[in-house]
Scaffold this motif. Structure first.
Motif, mmCIF file in Angstrom:
data_model
loop_
_atom_site.group_PDB
_atom_site.id
_atom_site.type_symbol
_atom_site.label_atom_id
_atom_site.label_comp_id
_atom_site.label_asym_id
_atom_site.label_seq_id
_atom_site.Cartn_x
_atom_site.Cartn_y
_atom_site.Cartn_z
ATOM 1 N N PRO A 9 0.711 -1.119 -0.314
ATOM 2 C CA PRO A 9 0.405 -0.229 0.344
ATOM 3 C C PRO A 9 0.561 0.934 0.425
ATOM 4 O O PRO A 9 1.883 1.106 0.527
ATOM 5 C CB PRO A 9 -0.906 -0.168 1.238
ATOM 6 N N ILE A 10 0.586 1.796 -0.151
ATOM 7 C CA ILE A 10 0.867 3.552 -0.117
ATOM 8 C C ILE A 10 1.252 4.175 0.993
ATOM 9 O O ILE A 10 -0.083 4.581 1.909
ATOM 10 C CB ILE A 10 0.797 4.497 -1.734
ATOM 11 N N TYR A 11 1.885 4.750 1.635
ATOM 12 C CA TYR A 11 1.923 4.634 3.507
ATOM 13 C C TYR A 11 1.220 6.270 3.278
ATOM 14 O O TYR A 11 1.276 7.658 3.055
ATOM 15 C CB TYR A 11 3.380 4.215 3.939
ATOM 16 N N THR A 48 4.303 6.398 -1.068
ATOM 17 C CA THR A 48 3.677 7.187 -0.296
ATOM 18 C C THR A 48 2.567 7.751 -0.089
ATOM 19 O O THR A 48 2.397 8.398 -2.045
ATOM 20 C CB THR A 48 4.358 8.179 0.305
ATOM 21 N N ASP A 49 1.368 8.395 0.437
ATOM 22 C CA ASP A 49 0.272 8.383 -0.300
ATOM 23 C C ASP A 49 0.091 10.022 0.687
ATOM 24 O O ASP A 49 -0.014 10.464 2.091
ATOM 25 C CB ASP A 49 -1.171 7.609 0.544
ATOM 26 N N GLU A 50 -0.143 11.112 -0.051
ATOM 27 C CA GLU A 50 0.341 12.435 0.107
ATOM 28 C C GLU A 50 -0.854 13.237 0.327
ATOM 29 O O GLU A 50 -0.697 14.485 1.084
ATOM 30 C CB GLU A 50 1.375 12.704 -0.419
ATOM 31 N N VAL A 255 -1.754 -5.667 1.319
ATOM 32 C CA VAL A 255 -2.453 -4.731 2.689
ATOM 33 C C VAL A 255 -2.472 -5.428 3.819
ATOM 34 O O VAL A 255 -2.592 -6.473 3.789
ATOM 35 C CB VAL A 255 -3.637 -4.022 1.833
ATOM 36 N N GLY A 256 -2.872 -4.862 4.510
ATOM 37 C CA GLY A 256 -3.552 -5.109 6.313
ATOM 38 C C GLY A 256 -4.787 -5.152 5.547
ATOM 39 O O GLY A 256 -5.153 -4.774 5.500
ATOM 40 N N LYS A 257 -5.174 -6.402 6.867
ATOM 41 C CA LYS A 257 -6.440 -6.224 7.173
ATOM 42 C C LYS A 257 -7.422 -5.158 7.329
ATOM 43 O O LYS A 257 -8.936 -5.391 6.770
ATOM 44 C CB LYS A 257 -7.234 -7.202 7.922
ATOM 45 N N ASP A 258 -6.803 -3.728 7.895
ATOM 46 C CA ASP A 258 -7.576 -2.964 7.470
ATOM 47 C C ASP A 258 -8.185 -1.930 6.276
ATOM 48 O O ASP A 258 -9.177 -1.364 6.507
ATOM 49 C CB ASP A 258 -7.139 -1.629 8.848
ATOM 50 N N ILE A 259 -7.893 -2.447 5.030
ATOM 51 C CA ILE A 259 -8.085 -1.391 4.225
ATOM 52 C C ILE A 259 -8.011 -2.789 3.618
ATOM 53 O O ILE A 259 -8.084 -2.770 2.072
ATOM 54 C CB ILE A 259 -6.514 -0.395 3.526
ATOM 55 N N PHE A 287 -2.108 -8.128 11.988
ATOM 56 C CA PHE A 287 -1.900 -6.309 12.400
ATOM 57 C C PHE A 287 -0.404 -6.681 13.889
ATOM 58 O O PHE A 287 -1.205 -7.650 14.623
ATOM 59 C CB PHE A 287 -2.617 -5.961 12.988
ATOM 60 N N TRP A 288 0.268 -6.349 14.297
ATOM 61 C CA TRP A 288 0.811 -5.917 14.930
ATOM 62 C C TRP A 288 0.533 -5.061 16.460
ATOM 63 O O TRP A 288 0.235 -4.373 15.730
ATOM 64 C CB TRP A 288 2.509 -5.932 14.670
ATOM 65 N N THR A 289 0.551 -5.860 17.527
ATOM 66 C CA THR A 289 0.488 -4.884 18.453
ATOM 67 C C THR A 289 1.865 -4.780 19.299
ATOM 68 O O THR A 289 2.755 -5.590 18.971
ATOM 69 C CB THR A 289 -0.604 -5.598 19.538
HETATM 70 N N1 MSP Z 1 -2.487 5.193 2.314
HETATM 71 C C1 MSP Z 1 -3.312 4.005 2.993
HETATM 72 C C2 MSP Z 1 -3.105 2.996 1.699
HETATM 73 C C3 MSP Z 1 -3.546 3.421 0.792
HETATM 74 S S1 MSP Z 1 -2.955 1.807 -0.724
HETATM 75 C C4 MSP Z 1 -3.185 2.446 -1.893
HETATM 76 C C5 MSP Z 1 -2.854 3.247 4.461
HETATM 77 N N2 MSP Z 1 -2.014 3.316 5.349
HETATM 78 S S2 MSP Z 1 -1.420 3.759 6.529
HETATM 79 O O1 MSP Z 1 -0.330 4.361 6.440
HETATM 80 O O2 MSP Z 1 -1.663 3.596 7.142
HETATM 81 O O3 MSP Z 1 -0.865 1.669 5.999
HETATM 82 C C6 MSP Z 1 -0.143 1.447 5.218
HETATM 83 C C7 MSP Z 1 0.415 -0.193 5.824
HETATM 84 O O4 MSP Z 1 0.200 -0.445 7.529
HETATM 85 C C8 MSP Z 1 -1.167 -0.705 5.617
HETATM 86 O O5 MSP Z 1 -1.234 -2.482 5.056
HETATM 87 C C9 MSP Z 1 -1.566 -1.185 7.002
HETATM 88 O O6 MSP Z 1 -2.298 -2.587 7.086
HETATM 89 C C10 MSP Z 1 -0.127 -1.693 8.268
HETATM 90 N N3 MSP Z 1 -0.256 -0.989 9.490
HETATM 91 C C11 MSP Z 1 -0.123 -0.082 9.851
HETATM 92 N N4 MSP Z 1 -0.320 -0.521 11.090
HETATM 93 C C12 MSP Z 1 -0.418 -1.765 11.442
HETATM 94 C C13 MSP Z 1 -0.320 -2.563 12.058
HETATM 95 N N5 MSP Z 1 -0.011 -2.513 13.594
HETATM 96 N N6 MSP Z 1 0.025 -4.115 12.561
HETATM 97 C C14 MSP Z 1 0.602 -4.434 11.498
HETATM 98 N N7 MSP Z 1 0.510 -3.772 9.809
HETATM 99 C C15 MSP Z 1 -0.102 -2.276 9.621
HETATM 100 O O7 MSP Z 1 -3.438 2.682 4.804
#
Ligand code: MSP
Length: 511
Positions: A9-11, A48-50, A255-259, A287-289
């Motif tokens: 994903p872009i962050y 990155t998602d800006e 991707v993470g499960k949240d998205i 997800f990591w806690t």
């Molecule tokens: N910008 C969106 C993604 C857009 S993609 C078209 C976004 N960004 S994010 O920075 O919030 O998250 C990016 C990735 O990091 C995701 O896959 C998300 O699931 C992952 N994680 C963020 N926190 C996390 C944990 N604590 N554990 C594992 N992965 C996690 O969502």
């Protein structure tokens, strides 16, 4: 050459990276490296998602103009790539001109095809999640994720998602591997079966976004903009010629499960509305806690990947993340678990195996790989196990993305090799049967060659040290060299061995 297109994903650039971010990328990096070594031309994209309200608010809070702010924070993610030794071939930023052009072109295409219309949005929005919620979704006045929500009422463009319910369900049926793991596929299918609502894809109440073509009072909803990155990096809207279709549809969106919903429901519907194919697969990891707590900006408890690398080294960090939890499940981060795993698997199992095998060759065979005699059943069993490893682990990467099992399979061979040394006792054979000692040492070196080659996707630098110690030429390190035809040649000179995985001191856990 077959291509393989994999994406992270872009962050969001509202905050510094934590291990959750590093996790999605390390998983992709392992797969990308595996596919390259397996003969594919890999395109590995991150970025990155800006745009959007969340980033605009973070920029505001730091008193910096949004563009300067995103330049700065995006840099942290680019530094993470280097620190984690990620092998990306592309880094996309949604504020780049080519991405903006692509997002606008996709919008126009979908609009021309009749899937975008203007209406008024009235409903809840959570800036932290950058997501819209129904009244019925709210729990104690908050989003189900715990994020604060605000009431929005504004003129907005909508994407006609409701028209895609049946085509999406048909697509999931005919592409049973599109969503993984299976439990997530079921969740998404149930969600789509329960009915799809059109969703708002533009905002007028702030301006930090890509202007809507033909109506610049609106900026695009950040998810519409962000999802487009996967095709803008492939050259969209220039889809004539080979460049685009060489890589599209992407092989894997990790991707993470949240998205997952954005990627497995919204995105394929957007693509189909533009006449483009959906990606081949979307995998949602867990997800990591941090010691049992959700990592969040407000709690300030995100585990810092740079600090971990500083303490433990990059390869141990990569190995821990990839092997500690079943990929797809959630896991808890504890320093003590990290120290335990590194000491037992890296220092004791693998480190000792390398060290004792190579020291015996150095000391007893004058740093030269010895010749071998007739092979016993035990020799053949270990060599077979090492030679067949690739066939066992390939489906774990290409098919199920069971990344933890990939590590476990390698460690089965490492442990078998340690048992083999204990049982064969080459140090005793030195006196009683030196020719047999030579055969045992050869078998160990050859086993380590296979282990070293297969470890490259997980711990690139350490695997390289193992292969250097075995004098494996650079052009004999891909998976095609796992065959017995490329087995080590007796007489090859080995440099003096150096320890690869020092034991972690337990006090580190208390630091
Ligand atoms: N910008 C969106 C993604 C857009 S993609 C078209 C976004 N960004 S994010 O920075 O919030 O998250 C990016 C990735 O990091 C995701 O896959 C998300 O699931 C992952 N994680 C963020 N926190 C996390 C944990 N604590 N554990 C594992 N992965 C996690 O969502």
């Amino acid at each position: 050459m077959k291509t393989y297109y994999i994406t992270t994903p872009i962050y969001y650039v509202n905050d510094v990276p934590h291990i959750g971010h590093a996790y999605t990328s390390v998983a992709c990096d392992m797969i990308a490296r595996f596919m390259r070594l397996d003969g594919y031309a890999v395109k590995f994209l991150t970025g990155t998602d800006e745009h959007g309200k969340k980033v605009a608010t973070a920029a505001d809070a730091s008193g910096i103009a949004p563009q300067d702010f995103v330049n700065r924070v995006s840099q942290n993610f680019q530094e993470l790539l280097i620190a984690m030794n990620f092998s990306c071939d592309g880094f996309i930023r949604t504020t780049h001109a080519n991405h903006i052009t692509a997002a606008q072109a996709l919008w126009e295409k979908i609009s021309d095809n009749g899937y975008i219309y203007l209406d008024t949005y009235a409903g809840w929005y959570a800036v932290r999640d950058e997501a819209f919620y129904l009244e019925a979704d709210l729990v104690d006045g908050k989003a189900p994720t715990g994020a604060e929500v605000e009431w929005l009422e504004e003129l907005s463009y909508f994407f006609a998602l409701s028209k895609w319910q049946k085509p999406l369900l048909d697509f999931y049926e005919t592409h049973p591997n599109f969503i993984a793991p299976l439990s997530r596929r079921n969740e998404v299918m149930n969600f789509v079966k329960s009915g799809l609502r059109d969703f708002s894809i533009s905002r007028t109440s702030f301006s930090w976004g890509i202007p809507v073509p033909g109506d610049p009072a609106h900026v695009m909803y950040v998810w519409f903009d962000a999802l487009t990155n996967y095709i803008s990096a492939a050259g969209y809207p220039d889809i004539e010629g080979e460049r685009f279709y060489n890589v599209w549809p992407a092989d894997l969106h990790m991707v993470g499960k949240d998205i997952l919903r954005f990627h497995a429901v919204y995105w394929p519907a957007m693509l189909m509305s533009a006449g483009l194919s959906p990606p081949k697969k979307v995998f949602a990891h867990g997800f990591w806690t941090n010691a049992g707590h959700k990592m969040s900006k407000s709690l300030g408890n995100g585990v810092d990947p740079f600090a971990l690398i500083e303490k433990y080294g990059v390869d141990p960090v990569r190995y821990f993340m990839l092997s500690e939890i079943p990929f797809g499940h959630d896991g808890d981060f504890l320093h003590q678990s990290m120290v335990n795993r590194l000491n037992s698997n890296l220092s004791n199992d693998l480190g000792n195996l390398v060290q004792r095998s190579l020291s015996m060759i150095a000391v007893n065979c004058g740093n030269q790989l010895p010749v071998f005699g007739a092979l016993t059943a035990e020799d053949n069993t270990l060599l077979d196990q090492a030679n067949k490893l690739i066939d066992i682990v390939r489906p774990l990467i290409v098919g199920t993305q069971a990344l933890h099992k990939y590590c476990a399979e390698i460690w089965n061979v490492v442990r078998a090799a340690n048992q083999y040394v204990d049982y064969q006792a080459p140090w005793a054979l030195k006196r009683t049967d030196p020719a047999r000692m030579q055969t045992v040492l050869y078998v160990l070196a050859e086993t380590l060659r296979c282990v070293g080659i297969l470890l490259q996707p997980v711990m690139p630098a350490s695997a390289c040290k193992i292969l250097d110690a075995l004098s494996v030429p650079q052009d004999k390190r891909s998976f095609s060299s796992l065959s017995v035809l490329d087995a080590l040649t007796p007489g090859t000179y080995f440099p003096d061995p150096e320890p690869i995985f020092p034991r972690m001191i337990d006090e580190v856990a208390d630091a």
